[in-house]
Design a protein around this motif. Structure first.
Motif, PDB file in Angstrom:
ATOM      1  N   PRO A 100       0.819  -1.234   0.000  1.00  0.00           N
ATOM      2  CA  PRO A 100       0.000   0.000   0.000  1.00  0.00           C
ATOM      3  C   PRO A 100       0.841   1.268   0.000  1.00  0.00           C
ATOM      4  O   PRO A 100       0.382   2.311  -0.483  1.00  0.00           O
ATOM      5  N   ARG A 101       2.051   1.212   0.509  1.00  0.00           N
ATOM      6  CA  ARG A 101       2.920   2.390   0.468  1.00  0.00           C
ATOM      7  C   ARG A 101       3.268   2.735  -0.986  1.00  0.00           C
ATOM      8  O   ARG A 101       3.339   3.909  -1.358  1.00  0.00           O
ATOM      9  N   LEU A 102       3.496   1.717  -1.808  1.00  0.00           N
ATOM     10  CA  LEU A 102       3.762   1.978  -3.224  1.00  0.00           C
ATOM     11  C   LEU A 102       2.549   2.601  -3.894  1.00  0.00           C
ATOM     12  O   LEU A 102       2.674   3.564  -4.661  1.00  0.00           O
ATOM     13  N   LEU A 103       1.366   2.084  -3.598  1.00  0.00           N
ATOM     14  CA  LEU A 103       0.157   2.634  -4.212  1.00  0.00           C
ATOM     15  C   LEU A 103      -0.086   4.072  -3.762  1.00  0.00           C
ATOM     16  O   LEU A 103      -0.518   4.915  -4.549  1.00  0.00           O
ATOM     17  N   ALA A 104       0.225   4.353  -2.492  1.00  0.00           N
ATOM     18  CA  ALA A 104       0.100   5.730  -1.998  1.00  0.00           C
ATOM     19  C   ALA A 104       1.114   6.644  -2.675  1.00  0.00           C
ATOM     20  O   ALA A 104       0.823   7.811  -2.982  1.00  0.00           O
ATOM     21  N   LEU A 105       2.289   6.113  -2.928  1.00  0.00           N
ATOM     22  CA  LEU A 105       3.330   6.885  -3.603  1.00  0.00           C
ATOM     23  C   LEU A 105       2.893   7.225  -5.024  1.00  0.00           C
ATOM     24  O   LEU A 105       3.081   8.351  -5.504  1.00  0.00           O
ATOM     25  N   ARG A 106       2.263   6.262  -5.683  1.00  0.00           N
ATOM     26  CA  ARG A 106       1.781   6.495  -7.048  1.00  0.00           C
ATOM     27  C   ARG A 106       0.708   7.583  -7.071  1.00  0.00           C
ATOM     28  O   ARG A 106       0.663   8.406  -7.998  1.00  0.00           O
ATOM     29  N   GLU A 107      -0.138   7.596  -6.051  1.00  0.00           N
ATOM     30  CA  GLU A 107      -1.179   8.622  -5.978  1.00  0.00           C
ATOM     31  C   GLU A 107      -0.583   9.997  -5.671  1.00  0.00           C
ATOM     32  O   GLU A 107      -1.045  11.018  -6.184  1.00  0.00           O
ATOM     33  N   LYS A 108       0.465  10.024  -4.865  1.00  0.00           N
ATOM     34  CA  LYS A 108       1.091  11.286  -4.463  1.00  0.00           C
ATOM     35  C   LYS A 108       1.858  11.926  -5.614  1.00  0.00           C
ATOM     36  O   LYS A 108       1.926  13.164  -5.712  1.00  0.00           O
ATOM     37  N   PHE A 109       2.430  11.096  -6.499  1.00  0.00           N
ATOM     38  CA  PHE A 109       3.241  11.603  -7.611  1.00  0.00           C
ATOM     39  C   PHE A 109       2.686  11.072  -8.935  1.00  0.00           C
ATOM     40  O   PHE A 109       3.260  10.168  -9.556  1.00  0.00           O
ATOM     41  N   PRO A 110       1.563  11.616  -9.404  1.00  0.00           N
ATOM     42  CA  PRO A 110       0.920  11.082 -10.617  1.00  0.00           C
ATOM     43  C   PRO A 110       1.740  11.274 -11.887  1.00  0.00           C
ATOM     44  O   PRO A 110       1.475  10.594 -12.890  1.00  0.00           O
ATOM     45  N   ARG A 111       2.721  12.173 -11.862  1.00  0.00           N
ATOM     46  CA  ARG A 111       3.531  12.392 -13.065  1.00  0.00           C
ATOM     47  C   ARG A 111       4.655  11.368 -13.211  1.00  0.00           C
ATOM     48  O   ARG A 111       5.335  11.338 -14.238  1.00  0.00           O
ATOM     49  N   THR A 112       4.863  10.558 -12.206  1.00  0.00           N
ATOM     50  CA  THR A 112       5.891   9.517 -12.249  1.00  0.00           C
ATOM     51  C   THR A 112       5.237   8.159 -12.420  1.00  0.00           C
ATOM     52  O   THR A 112       4.280   7.829 -11.702  1.00  0.00           O
ATOM     53  N   LYS A 113       5.738   7.385 -13.360  1.00  0.00           N
ATOM     54  CA  LYS A 113       5.248   6.019 -13.532  1.00  0.00           C
ATOM     55  C   LYS A 113       6.068   5.099 -12.629  1.00  0.00           C
ATOM     56  O   LYS A 113       7.292   5.010 -12.759  1.00  0.00           O
ATOM     57  N   PHE A 114       5.394   4.401 -11.721  1.00  0.00           N
ATOM     58  CA  PHE A 114       6.060   3.476 -10.813  1.00  0.00           C
ATOM     59  C   PHE A 114       5.792   2.041 -11.253  1.00  0.00           C
ATOM     60  O   PHE A 114       4.701   1.716 -11.713  1.00  0.00           O
ATOM     61  N   SER A 115       6.778   1.209 -11.070  1.00  0.00           N
ATOM     62  CA  SER A 115       6.618  -0.219 -11.332  1.00  0.00           C
ATOM     63  C   SER A 115       7.429  -0.994 -10.302  1.00  0.00           C
ATOM     64  O   SER A 115       8.250  -0.425  -9.576  1.00  0.00           O
ATOM     65  N   THR A 116       7.191  -2.303 -10.244  1.00  0.00           N
ATOM     66  CA  THR A 116       7.933  -3.134  -9.309  1.00  0.00           C
ATOM     67  C   THR A 116       8.112  -4.526  -9.906  1.00  0.00           C
ATOM     68  O   THR A 116       7.810  -4.737 -11.089  1.00  0.00           O
ATOM     69  N   VAL A 117       8.619  -5.466  -9.100  1.00  0.00           N
ATOM     70  CA  VAL A 117       8.917  -6.810  -9.605  1.00  0.00           C
ATOM     71  C   VAL A 117       8.282  -7.862  -8.700  1.00  0.00           C
ATOM     72  O   VAL A 117       8.009  -7.621  -7.521  1.00  0.00           O
ATOM     73  N   VAL A 118       8.077  -9.063  -9.260  1.00  0.00           N
ATOM     74  CA  VAL A 118       7.631 -10.228  -8.477  1.00  0.00           C
ATOM     75  C   VAL A 118       8.392 -11.456  -8.952  1.00  0.00           C
ATOM     76  O   VAL A 118       8.882 -11.494 -10.085  1.00  0.00           O
ATOM     77  N   ASP A 119       8.470 -12.449  -8.064  1.00  0.00           N
ATOM     78  CA  ASP A 119       9.113 -13.705  -8.471  1.00  0.00           C
ATOM     79  C   ASP A 119       8.338 -14.938  -7.993  1.00  0.00           C
ATOM     80  O   ASP A 119       8.821 -16.064  -8.147  1.00  0.00           O
ATOM     81  N   GLU A 120       7.160 -14.717  -7.391  1.00  0.00           N
ATOM     82  CA  GLU A 120       6.368 -15.877  -6.966  1.00  0.00           C
ATOM     83  C   GLU A 120       4.883 -15.517  -6.897  1.00  0.00           C
ATOM     84  O   GLU A 120       4.511 -14.346  -6.842  1.00  0.00           O
TER      85      GLU A 120
END
Length: 371
Positions: A100-120
Protein backbone atom coordinates in the motif's frame (compact mmCIF):
# COMPACT_ATOMS: atom_id res chain seq x y z
CA UNK A 1 42.48 4.14 -10.90
CA UNK A 2 42.05 4.25 -7.12
CA UNK A 3 44.70 6.96 -6.80
CA UNK A 4 42.79 9.32 -9.12
CA UNK A 5 41.54 11.63 -6.35
CA UNK A 6 43.37 14.86 -7.21
CA UNK A 7 40.00 16.66 -7.07
CA UNK A 8 39.83 15.96 -3.31
CA UNK A 9 43.50 16.70 -2.60
CA UNK A 10 43.16 20.15 -4.21
CA UNK A 11 40.50 21.36 -1.76
CA UNK A 12 41.12 22.99 1.60
CA UNK A 13 39.59 20.46 4.00
CA UNK A 14 40.86 21.94 7.26
CA UNK A 15 37.39 23.11 8.34
CA UNK A 16 35.62 19.87 7.38
CA UNK A 17 35.00 17.60 10.39
CA UNK A 18 35.94 13.97 10.17
CA UNK A 19 34.83 11.43 9.30
CA UNK A 20 33.10 12.94 6.27
CA UNK A 21 32.00 11.79 2.85
CA UNK A 22 33.37 13.94 0.01
CA UNK A 23 31.93 14.03 -3.51
CA UNK A 24 33.68 15.43 -6.58
CA UNK A 25 31.46 17.23 -9.06
CA UNK A 26 33.90 16.86 -11.96
CA UNK A 27 34.48 13.09 -11.61
CA UNK A 28 30.75 12.55 -11.19
CA UNK A 29 30.16 14.43 -14.43
CA UNK A 30 32.86 12.36 -16.19
CA UNK A 31 31.31 9.15 -14.93
CA UNK A 32 27.85 10.20 -16.12
CA UNK A 33 29.23 11.04 -19.55
CA UNK A 34 31.04 7.69 -19.67
CA UNK A 35 27.74 5.93 -18.85
CA UNK A 36 26.03 7.68 -21.73
CA UNK A 37 28.89 6.86 -24.09
CA UNK A 38 28.70 3.16 -23.24
CA UNK A 39 24.91 3.06 -23.49
CA UNK A 40 24.84 5.03 -26.73
CA UNK A 41 21.58 6.75 -25.80
CA UNK A 42 19.92 7.97 -22.58
CA UNK A 43 16.93 5.77 -23.44
CA UNK A 44 19.13 2.69 -22.98
CA UNK A 45 19.75 3.57 -19.33
CA UNK A 46 17.86 2.85 -16.12
CA UNK A 47 20.55 3.70 -13.55
CA UNK A 48 20.24 2.36 -10.01
CA UNK A 49 20.05 5.17 -7.44
CA UNK A 50 20.98 3.05 -4.41
CA UNK A 51 24.63 4.07 -4.84
CA UNK A 52 24.17 7.81 -4.26
CA UNK A 53 20.63 8.20 -2.82
CA UNK A 54 20.63 11.91 -3.72
CA UNK A 55 17.93 13.86 -5.50
CA UNK A 56 20.27 16.37 -7.13
CA UNK A 57 22.06 13.53 -8.89
CA UNK A 58 18.75 12.24 -10.22
CA UNK A 59 17.96 15.76 -11.41
CA UNK A 60 21.32 15.92 -13.18
CA UNK A 61 20.68 12.60 -14.92
CA UNK A 62 17.22 13.77 -15.99
CA UNK A 63 18.84 16.90 -17.44
CA UNK A 64 21.10 14.61 -19.48
CA UNK A 65 18.04 12.92 -20.97
CA UNK A 66 17.83 9.90 -18.66
CA UNK A 67 14.17 9.30 -17.83
CA UNK A 68 14.13 5.81 -16.31
CA UNK A 69 15.53 4.90 -12.89
CA UNK A 70 15.84 1.83 -10.70
CA UNK A 71 15.77 1.68 -6.92
CA UNK A 72 15.41 -0.78 -4.04
CA UNK A 73 13.26 0.98 -1.44
CA UNK A 74 10.15 3.12 -1.11
CA UNK A 75 12.36 5.92 0.23
CA UNK A 76 14.54 5.83 -2.88
CA UNK A 77 11.44 5.76 -5.12
CA UNK A 78 10.02 8.84 -3.41
CA UNK A 79 13.35 10.63 -3.73
CA UNK A 80 13.35 9.93 -7.49
CA UNK A 81 9.80 11.22 -7.87
CA UNK A 82 10.59 14.38 -5.89
CA UNK A 83 13.53 14.94 -8.26
CA UNK A 84 11.27 14.72 -11.30
CA UNK A 85 12.08 11.20 -12.51
CA UNK A 86 9.43 10.19 -15.08
CA UNK A 87 9.83 6.41 -14.63
CA UNK A 88 10.87 4.53 -11.46
CA UNK A 89 11.24 0.77 -11.06
CA UNK A 90 11.42 -0.62 -7.53
CA UNK A 91 13.50 -3.72 -8.24
CA UNK A 92 12.60 -5.35 -4.96
CA UNK A 93 9.67 -7.65 -4.32
CA UNK A 94 7.30 -5.71 -2.08
CA UNK A 95 5.50 -7.47 0.76
CA UNK A 96 3.36 -6.44 3.73
CA UNK A 97 2.77 -2.71 4.30
CA UNK A 98 5.17 -1.76 1.50
CA UNK A 99 2.52 -2.68 -1.06
CA UNK A 100 0.00 0.00 0.00
CA UNK A 101 2.92 2.39 0.47
CA UNK A 102 3.76 1.98 -3.22
CA UNK A 103 0.16 2.63 -4.21
CA UNK A 104 0.10 5.73 -2.00
CA UNK A 105 3.33 6.89 -3.60
CA UNK A 106 1.78 6.50 -7.05
CA UNK A 107 -1.18 8.62 -5.98
CA UNK A 108 1.09 11.29 -4.46
CA UNK A 109 3.24 11.60 -7.61
CA UNK A 110 0.92 11.08 -10.62
CA UNK A 111 3.53 12.39 -13.07
CA UNK A 112 5.89 9.52 -12.25
CA UNK A 113 5.25 6.02 -13.53
CA UNK A 114 6.06 3.48 -10.81
CA UNK A 115 6.62 -0.22 -11.33
CA UNK A 116 7.93 -3.13 -9.31
CA UNK A 117 8.92 -6.81 -9.60
CA UNK A 118 7.63 -10.23 -8.48
CA UNK A 119 9.11 -13.70 -8.47
CA UNK A 120 6.37 -15.88 -6.97
CA UNK A 121 2.62 -16.37 -7.07
CA UNK A 122 1.78 -15.23 -3.53
CA UNK A 123 3.47 -11.87 -4.00
CA UNK A 124 1.80 -11.48 -7.38
CA UNK A 125 -1.65 -12.15 -5.91
CA UNK A 126 -1.03 -9.70 -3.07
CA UNK A 127 -0.14 -6.97 -5.56
CA UNK A 128 -3.15 -7.79 -7.73
CA UNK A 129 -5.58 -7.62 -4.80
CA UNK A 130 -4.10 -4.39 -3.43
CA UNK A 131 -4.14 -2.69 -6.85
CA UNK A 132 -7.85 -3.35 -7.46
CA UNK A 133 -9.68 -0.06 -7.51
CA UNK A 134 -6.43 1.87 -7.23
CA UNK A 135 -6.65 3.54 -10.61
CA UNK A 136 -4.63 2.48 -13.62
CA UNK A 137 -3.11 -1.03 -13.59
CA UNK A 138 0.19 -1.29 -11.73
CA UNK A 139 3.12 -2.23 -13.95
CA UNK A 140 5.01 -5.29 -12.73
CA UNK A 141 8.10 -6.98 -14.14
CA UNK A 142 9.01 -10.62 -13.61
CA UNK A 143 12.21 -10.88 -11.56
CA UNK A 144 14.50 -13.61 -12.94
CA UNK A 145 17.27 -15.52 -11.19
CA UNK A 146 20.19 -15.76 -13.62
CA UNK A 147 22.70 -17.30 -11.24
CA UNK A 148 22.99 -15.14 -8.13
CA UNK A 149 20.35 -17.19 -6.29
CA UNK A 150 19.26 -14.30 -4.14
CA UNK A 151 15.89 -13.34 -5.61
CA UNK A 152 14.01 -14.16 -8.77
CA UNK A 153 12.54 -17.17 -10.49
CA UNK A 154 14.65 -19.21 -12.89
CA UNK A 155 13.81 -18.62 -16.57
CA UNK A 156 11.84 -21.66 -17.70
CA UNK A 157 8.38 -23.25 -17.57
CA UNK A 158 7.52 -21.97 -14.06
CA UNK A 159 8.50 -18.44 -15.05
CA UNK A 160 6.33 -18.75 -18.15
CA UNK A 161 3.32 -19.76 -16.03
CA UNK A 162 3.88 -16.89 -13.59
CA UNK A 163 4.24 -14.33 -16.38
CA UNK A 164 1.02 -15.53 -18.00
CA UNK A 165 -0.75 -15.06 -14.67
CA UNK A 166 0.73 -11.59 -14.40
CA UNK A 167 -0.44 -10.67 -17.89
CA UNK A 168 -3.96 -11.93 -17.10
CA UNK A 169 -4.40 -9.93 -13.87
CA UNK A 170 -6.81 -7.01 -14.59
CA UNK A 171 -5.30 -4.74 -11.95
CA UNK A 172 -1.72 -5.33 -13.13
CA UNK A 173 0.15 -4.73 -16.36
CA UNK A 174 2.94 -7.04 -17.50
CA UNK A 175 5.99 -4.77 -17.79
CA UNK A 176 8.60 -7.23 -19.00
CA UNK A 177 11.57 -8.95 -17.41
CA UNK A 178 14.19 -7.97 -14.84
CA UNK A 179 17.49 -9.87 -14.60
CA UNK A 180 20.31 -8.81 -12.27
CA UNK A 181 23.62 -10.63 -12.68
CA UNK A 182 25.57 -9.11 -9.79
CA UNK A 183 27.57 -12.32 -9.29
CA UNK A 184 29.44 -11.75 -12.56
CA UNK A 185 32.52 -9.74 -11.55
CA UNK A 186 35.33 -11.52 -13.40
CA UNK A 187 38.33 -9.22 -13.85
CA UNK A 188 38.99 -10.57 -17.33
CA UNK A 189 36.44 -8.79 -19.54
CA UNK A 190 36.44 -11.68 -22.02
CA UNK A 191 35.56 -14.15 -19.28
CA UNK A 192 32.95 -11.74 -17.88
CA UNK A 193 31.40 -11.30 -21.33
CA UNK A 194 31.21 -15.06 -21.86
CA UNK A 195 29.59 -15.56 -18.46
CA UNK A 196 27.13 -12.76 -19.22
CA UNK A 197 26.12 -14.36 -22.51
CA UNK A 198 25.58 -17.70 -20.77
CA UNK A 199 23.54 -16.18 -17.94
CA UNK A 200 21.40 -14.05 -20.25
CA UNK A 201 20.63 -16.73 -22.86
CA UNK A 202 17.69 -18.21 -20.87
CA UNK A 203 16.28 -14.69 -20.44
CA UNK A 204 16.35 -14.08 -24.19
CA UNK A 205 14.77 -17.48 -24.77
CA UNK A 206 11.97 -16.76 -22.30
CA UNK A 207 11.28 -13.41 -23.92
CA UNK A 208 11.03 -15.06 -27.34
CA UNK A 209 8.60 -17.67 -26.01
CA UNK A 210 6.44 -15.04 -24.36
CA UNK A 211 6.29 -12.97 -27.53
CA UNK A 212 5.44 -16.06 -29.57
CA UNK A 213 2.46 -16.59 -27.28
CA UNK A 214 1.35 -13.04 -27.96
CA UNK A 215 2.18 -11.80 -24.46
CA UNK A 216 3.59 -8.28 -24.10
CA UNK A 217 7.23 -7.91 -23.02
CA UNK A 218 7.68 -4.12 -23.15
CA UNK A 219 11.16 -4.11 -21.66
CA UNK A 220 14.03 -6.21 -20.37
CA UNK A 221 16.03 -4.53 -17.60
CA UNK A 222 19.35 -6.27 -17.13
CA UNK A 223 22.72 -6.15 -15.43
CA UNK A 224 24.62 -3.87 -13.12
CA UNK A 225 27.92 -2.06 -13.49
CA UNK A 226 30.24 -5.05 -14.22
CA UNK A 227 28.15 -6.31 -17.16
CA UNK A 228 27.02 -2.88 -18.30
CA UNK A 229 29.12 -2.86 -21.52
CA UNK A 230 27.97 -6.38 -22.40
CA UNK A 231 24.27 -5.57 -22.09
CA UNK A 232 24.79 -2.20 -23.80
CA UNK A 233 25.90 -4.14 -26.88
CA UNK A 234 22.39 -5.65 -27.09
CA UNK A 235 19.85 -3.41 -28.79
CA UNK A 236 16.79 -4.62 -26.88
CA UNK A 237 18.00 -4.41 -23.27
CA UNK A 238 17.75 -1.50 -20.84
CA UNK A 239 20.92 -1.27 -18.73
CA UNK A 240 20.85 -0.55 -14.99
CA UNK A 241 24.35 0.25 -13.72
CA UNK A 242 24.63 2.05 -10.41
CA UNK A 243 28.05 2.00 -8.76
CA UNK A 244 29.77 3.60 -11.75
CA UNK A 245 28.25 7.01 -10.89
CA UNK A 246 30.52 7.28 -7.84
CA UNK A 247 32.82 4.26 -8.36
CA UNK A 248 34.69 2.55 -5.54
CA UNK A 249 37.90 0.70 -4.74
CA UNK A 250 36.39 -2.75 -5.22
CA UNK A 251 35.38 -2.17 -8.82
CA UNK A 252 38.52 -0.17 -9.56
CA UNK A 253 40.55 -3.25 -8.61
CA UNK A 254 38.27 -5.90 -10.10
CA UNK A 255 37.18 -4.12 -13.28
CA UNK A 256 40.18 -2.26 -14.74
CA UNK A 257 38.58 -2.33 -18.19
CA UNK A 258 35.87 0.13 -17.14
CA UNK A 259 36.88 3.78 -17.49
CA UNK A 260 35.28 5.27 -14.39
CA UNK A 261 37.05 7.13 -11.60
CA UNK A 262 36.45 7.59 -7.84
CA UNK A 263 34.02 10.44 -7.21
CA UNK A 264 33.46 9.65 -3.51
CA UNK A 265 36.18 9.59 -0.87
CA UNK A 266 36.25 9.55 2.92
CA UNK A 267 38.01 12.19 4.97
CA UNK A 268 39.46 10.78 8.19
CA UNK A 269 41.99 11.98 10.75
CA UNK A 270 44.53 10.37 13.01
CA UNK A 271 43.15 10.44 16.56
CA UNK A 272 45.93 8.42 18.18
CA UNK A 273 49.35 7.03 17.29
CA UNK A 274 50.15 4.08 19.59
CA UNK A 275 53.41 3.31 17.73
CA UNK A 276 55.56 4.91 15.06
CA UNK A 277 54.01 2.72 12.37
CA UNK A 278 50.51 2.38 13.89
CA UNK A 279 47.64 4.81 13.35
CA UNK A 280 44.21 4.98 14.92
CA UNK A 281 41.73 6.76 12.65
CA UNK A 282 38.23 8.08 13.33
CA UNK A 283 36.80 5.87 10.58
CA UNK A 284 34.78 3.22 12.36
CA UNK A 285 31.84 1.09 11.31
CA UNK A 286 29.65 4.20 11.51
CA UNK A 287 31.46 5.85 8.58
CA UNK A 288 32.55 3.10 6.17
CA UNK A 289 30.72 -0.04 5.07
CA UNK A 290 31.99 -2.95 7.10
CA UNK A 291 30.20 -5.95 5.61
CA UNK A 292 33.27 -6.86 3.56
CA UNK A 293 36.64 -8.20 4.72
CA UNK A 294 39.51 -5.73 4.79
CA UNK A 295 40.44 -3.58 3.00
CA UNK A 296 37.16 -1.77 3.66
CA UNK A 297 38.83 1.44 2.55
CA UNK A 298 41.92 2.03 0.43
CA UNK A 299 44.32 4.87 1.27
CA UNK A 300 46.29 5.93 -1.83
CA UNK A 301 48.93 7.58 0.40
CA UNK A 302 49.42 4.38 2.42
CA UNK A 303 49.54 1.61 -0.18
CA UNK A 304 51.24 -0.77 2.28
CA UNK A 305 48.57 -0.37 4.98
CA UNK A 306 47.75 -3.47 7.03
CA UNK A 307 44.49 -3.37 8.95
CA UNK A 308 44.80 -4.32 12.61
CA UNK A 309 41.38 -3.59 14.13
CA UNK A 310 38.07 -2.00 13.24
CA UNK A 311 35.38 -0.98 15.73
CA UNK A 312 32.38 1.30 15.93
CA UNK A 313 34.43 4.52 15.99
CA UNK A 314 38.02 3.44 15.24
CA UNK A 315 40.10 1.98 12.44
CA UNK A 316 43.59 0.87 13.41
CA UNK A 317 46.21 0.20 10.76
CA UNK A 318 49.94 -0.19 10.40
CA UNK A 319 52.13 1.24 7.65
CA UNK A 320 55.83 1.98 7.27
CA UNK A 321 54.76 5.22 5.63
CA UNK A 322 53.02 6.33 8.84
CA UNK A 323 56.23 7.39 10.62
CA UNK A 324 56.11 11.12 9.65
CA UNK A 325 52.38 11.40 10.32
CA UNK A 326 51.05 13.00 13.52
CA UNK A 327 47.84 13.04 15.52
CA UNK A 328 45.41 15.40 13.79
CA UNK A 329 46.72 14.75 10.28
CA UNK A 330 44.10 14.00 7.63
CA UNK A 331 43.95 11.06 5.23
CA UNK A 332 41.75 10.44 2.22
CA UNK A 333 40.41 6.96 1.55
CA UNK A 334 38.39 5.38 -1.24
CA UNK A 335 35.66 3.09 0.18
CA UNK A 336 35.78 -0.51 -0.96
CA UNK A 337 31.97 -0.66 -1.26
CA UNK A 338 30.54 2.78 -1.87
CA UNK A 339 26.78 2.07 -1.86
CA UNK A 340 26.39 1.08 1.83
CA UNK A 341 29.08 3.59 2.78
CA UNK A 342 26.98 6.47 1.42
CA UNK A 343 24.01 5.13 3.40
CA UNK A 344 25.94 5.75 6.63
CA UNK A 345 26.20 9.50 6.01
CA UNK A 346 23.39 12.03 6.41
CA UNK A 347 25.15 14.46 4.10
CA UNK A 348 28.14 14.75 1.82
CA UNK A 349 30.57 17.60 1.17
CA UNK A 350 30.58 18.66 -2.48
CA UNK A 351 33.88 19.69 -4.07
CA UNK A 352 34.05 21.48 -7.40
CA UNK A 353 36.95 23.25 -9.07
CA UNK A 354 39.25 22.43 -6.16
CA UNK A 355 36.94 24.17 -3.67
CA UNK A 356 34.38 23.06 -1.14
CA UNK A 357 31.15 24.40 -2.61
CA UNK A 358 28.58 23.11 -0.15
CA UNK A 359 26.82 20.12 1.31
CA UNK A 360 24.21 17.81 -0.12
CA UNK A 361 21.80 15.61 1.80
CA UNK A 362 21.76 11.87 1.39
CA UNK A 363 18.00 11.91 1.08
CA UNK A 364 17.10 8.22 0.87
CA UNK A 365 19.25 6.45 3.40
CA UNK A 366 18.08 3.33 5.22
CA UNK A 367 15.03 5.01 6.74
CA UNK A 368 11.28 4.88 6.28
CA UNK A 369 9.36 7.60 4.55
CA UNK A 370 5.65 8.00 5.15
CA UNK A 371 3.67 8.42 1.96
Amino acid sequence: MISDIAWARAADLTAIPSPSLLLGREPIERNLRAMLAIAGSPARLRPHVKTHKMGWLVERQVALGINSFKCATIAEAEMCAQAGAPDVLIAFQLVGPNIPRLLALREKFPRTKFSTVVDEQGALQALAVAAKGAGAPLEVLLDLDVGQHRTGIAPGPAAMVLYRELAAAPSLRAGGLHAYDGHLTQSDPTARAAACVEAFAPVAALRSELLTLGLPVPQVVAGGTPTFPMHAALSDVQCSPGTCVLWDASYAVKLPDLAFSPAAVLLTRIVSKPATNRLCLDLGHKAVASEMPHPRVVFPDLPDAQFVAHSEEHLVLESDLARPLAVGDALLGVPWHVCPTVALHAEAVLIEGGRVTGQCRVEARARKITV
